[in-house]
Structure formats: C-alpha cells, structure tokens
Design an enzyme around this catalytic site. Structure first.
Site, PDB file in Angstrom:
ATOM      1  N   GLY A  20       0.934  -1.287   0.237  1.00 38.93           N
ATOM      2  CA  GLY A  20       0.057  -0.059  -0.172  1.00 38.93           C
ATOM      3  C   GLY A  20       0.973   1.256  -0.042  1.00 38.93           C
ATOM      4  O   GLY A  20       0.654   2.300  -0.614  1.00 38.93           O
ATOM      5  N   ARG A  24       7.302   2.104   0.858  1.00 39.75           N
ATOM      6  CA  ARG A  24       7.702   0.547   1.325  1.00 39.75           C
ATOM      7  C   ARG A  24       7.876   0.014  -0.183  1.00 39.75           C
ATOM      8  O   ARG A  24       8.892  -1.119  -0.214  1.00 39.75           O
ATOM      9  CB  ARG A  24       6.408  -0.190   1.866  1.00 39.75           C
ATOM     10  CG  ARG A  24       6.772  -1.379   2.509  1.00 39.75           C
ATOM     11  CD  ARG A  24       5.638  -2.130   3.309  1.00 39.75           C
ATOM     12  NE  ARG A  24       5.737  -1.538   4.489  1.00 39.75           N
ATOM     13  CZ  ARG A  24       4.466  -1.244   5.088  1.00 39.75           C
ATOM     14  NH1 ARG A  24       3.349  -1.837   4.696  1.00 39.75           N
ATOM     15  NH2 ARG A  24       4.356  -0.634   6.293  1.00 39.75           N
ATOM     16  N   ARG A  87      -0.401  -8.998  -2.708  1.00 41.07           N
ATOM     17  CA  ARG A  87      -0.244  -7.379  -1.896  1.00 41.07           C
ATOM     18  C   ARG A  87       0.542  -8.034  -0.728  1.00 41.07           C
ATOM     19  O   ARG A  87       0.491  -9.084  -0.186  1.00 41.07           O
ATOM     20  CB  ARG A  87      -1.972  -7.568  -1.335  1.00 41.07           C
ATOM     21  CG  ARG A  87      -1.901  -6.636   0.017  1.00 41.07           C
ATOM     22  CD  ARG A  87      -3.191  -5.881   0.294  1.00 41.07           C
ATOM     23  NE  ARG A  87      -3.337  -5.626   1.510  1.00 41.07           N
ATOM     24  CZ  ARG A  87      -2.607  -4.778   2.455  1.00 41.07           C
ATOM     25  NH1 ARG A  87      -1.676  -4.056   1.483  1.00 41.07           N
ATOM     26  NH2 ARG A  87      -2.881  -4.553   3.572  1.00 41.07           N
ATOM     27  N   SER A  90       0.652  -4.547   5.905  1.00 33.25           N
ATOM     28  CA  SER A  90       0.492  -4.644   7.421  1.00 33.25           C
ATOM     29  C   SER A  90      -1.066  -5.050   7.672  1.00 33.25           C
ATOM     30  O   SER A  90      -1.760  -4.696   6.772  1.00 33.25           O
ATOM     31  CB  SER A  90       0.765  -3.511   8.184  1.00 33.25           C
ATOM     32  OG  SER A  90       0.258  -2.387   7.839  1.00 33.25           O
ATOM     33  N   SER A 203       1.246  -5.937  12.533  1.00 37.83           N
ATOM     34  CA  SER A 203       1.887  -4.608  12.969  1.00 37.83           C
ATOM     35  C   SER A 203       1.283  -4.472  14.387  1.00 37.83           C
ATOM     36  O   SER A 203       2.072  -3.490  14.934  1.00 37.83           O
ATOM     37  CB  SER A 203       1.974  -3.249  11.928  1.00 37.83           C
ATOM     38  OG  SER A 203       0.569  -3.357  11.467  1.00 37.83           O
ATOM     39  N   ASP A 204      -0.102  -4.648  14.674  1.00 40.52           N
ATOM     40  CA  ASP A 204      -0.469  -4.381  15.969  1.00 40.52           C
ATOM     41  C   ASP A 204      -1.532  -5.184  16.117  1.00 40.52           C
ATOM     42  O   ASP A 204      -2.036  -6.016  15.427  1.00 40.52           O
ATOM     43  CB  ASP A 204      -1.257  -2.808  15.577  1.00 40.52           C
ATOM     44  CG  ASP A 204      -2.079  -2.678  14.656  1.00 40.52           C
ATOM     45  OD1 ASP A 204      -3.344  -2.941  14.835  1.00 40.52           O
ATOM     46  OD2 ASP A 204      -1.464  -2.305  13.584  1.00 40.52           O
TER      47      ASP A 204
END
Length: 234
Positions: A20, A24, A87, A90, A203-204
């Site tokens: 996305g 990155r 894809r 995160s 990531s979380d």
C-alpha cells in the site's frame, strides 16, 4: 501508460507485488531486486521493476483501501497484462494466538462492501486466494522459519471503525486479522483469471493493543517480502 501508471507496457513485469505504501515499494525494490528502476511516480505512487533471482518483477504501490487498490490492480491487469498480483502489507491481529510480528497468509478475505459489490447485488461472493500461490507461500514461510498463520482475514472499508460489534463477529468466526485491500484484489483476480495472494505482517493487535515498534518494522516486513517473492516464482 494509463491514467494512474506512467510506465510503458514493456516496463511492467507479469509478476507484481503491491504494497500500500509507495515508500515501502521503494524500500522493497532497493533491498530485494537487482537492477531496480523507477517506472512510475504518478501521484507519488511509486513503482519499480527489477529482477529477483533472475525473474522479472514489479513492485507497485497501491495506496490505502479497496477503491485505491482497485484502480491500480485494474490498470495493471487490463493495460499491462499482469498475471500474478501479491499484496504485501500490514494488518491488525484479531485472534489471541496471532502475535505482533507474525505473518498471515490470507486464504480468504471477508468484506462488507467493496468496489465490486454492485456487480453481485444479493450474492455474497467469497473472495479467495489462488491455491498454488498460497501453497508456495506456506512452503516459503516454513523454509524461512517464519511464524505464520493461514486462514481468513477481514477487509474493512474504514480505518477508524465505529462498529466494534463487527470486530467481535470476525473474532468469533476465526478471522485472523483485519486490513483494507485484499478482498477487492481477490475479486478482480477471479474476474480476470489471474493469480492473487495477500501476505501480511501483523503490525498491531486489536485485542492487546500491542504495536510493532518502528525500528523493528523493516526486518519483519522483509520476511514478508521474501516469502512473496519466493512464492511468486516457485
């Protein structure tokens, strides 16, 4: 050249990784590709083409959310003949056994709505990954020793959700994590007979509130990119 991608047709590979974040995309291209060249910078959505172990690959940013990804995936398929779209991004973990830093390989992607919803009307289409890509990614993850989960994810159309009951139902039904793009990618791939997969780094975590420190993200995301590249050319 399309409205949103400024590359010539010969500058885009048949295999495309789609993070996305355009930065990155740049980091992944500089880190993992040989001879990476900038092929798109329209609207700041960077795209690069190079080779990985002799195989030609493009890494093209897709933006946030299904509408944005839909634009880039549609143009990559219709104007550049992309055959494999993966894809890399995160996600938020949803299950207790899914930890921050883990990798999720998305077998399916549940969603309430997507840019393709109007086509199906009353039908609840089930967007799923391409099996060969999925199996190859699992094999690559095992070879790397990466802690990995395979199963369903939830593609939300909002980042700041106002419906906690939806998250509760996703957890209840075994959904591993939440992100914002994969369901549309899988739907487009099915429509155009292309190969698609989403490989995500947690990531979380929605339940624990734990988040991956910024300094740890590069190495953790690197595992995800390597798995994607190995799977693409298995």
């Amino acid at each position: 050249m399309t409205i949103h991608i400024g590359a010539r047709p010969d500058q885009i590979a048949e295999t495309v990784l789609m993070p996305g974040d355009p930065y990155r995309a740049r980091w992944a291209a500089q880190t993992f590709l040989d001879g990476a060249e900038l092929v798109n910078e329209v609207r700041g959505m960077l795209g690069f083409t190079g080779t990985y172990k002799g195989n030609r690959v493009t890494i093209q940013g897709s933006g946030m959310g299904m509408p944005s990804l839909s634009i880039y995936a549609n143009e990559l398929i219709s104007s550049y003949n992309a055959q494999t779209l993966i894809r890399i991004g995160s996600c938020g973990g949803m299950q207790p056994h899914v930890a921050v830093r883990d990798v999720i390989i998305a077998m399916s992607a549940t969603t309430i709505t997507s840019p393709s919803s109007g086509i199906f009307r009353e039908v609840n289409f089930a967007p799923t990954a391409h099996y060969d890509l999925l199996a190859a990614a699992v094999t690559a993850a095992k070879a790397k020793g990466t802690r990995t989960h395979v199963g369903g994810i939830y593609s939300s159309d909002v980042f700041y959700a106002e419906r906690p009951d939806l998250d509760e139902q996703m957890v209840r039904h075994g959904i591993l994590g939440v992100e914002m793009e994969a369901a549309e990618l899988y739907t487009l791939a099915a429509r155009h007979n292309r190969r698609a997969l989403a490989i995500l780094t947690v990531s979380d975590h929605l339940q624990t509130g734990e988040a991956l420190p910024a300094e740890d993200r590069e190495q953790t995301f690197g595992d995800m990119v390597e798995i994607a590249l190995e799977a693409a050319f298995a």
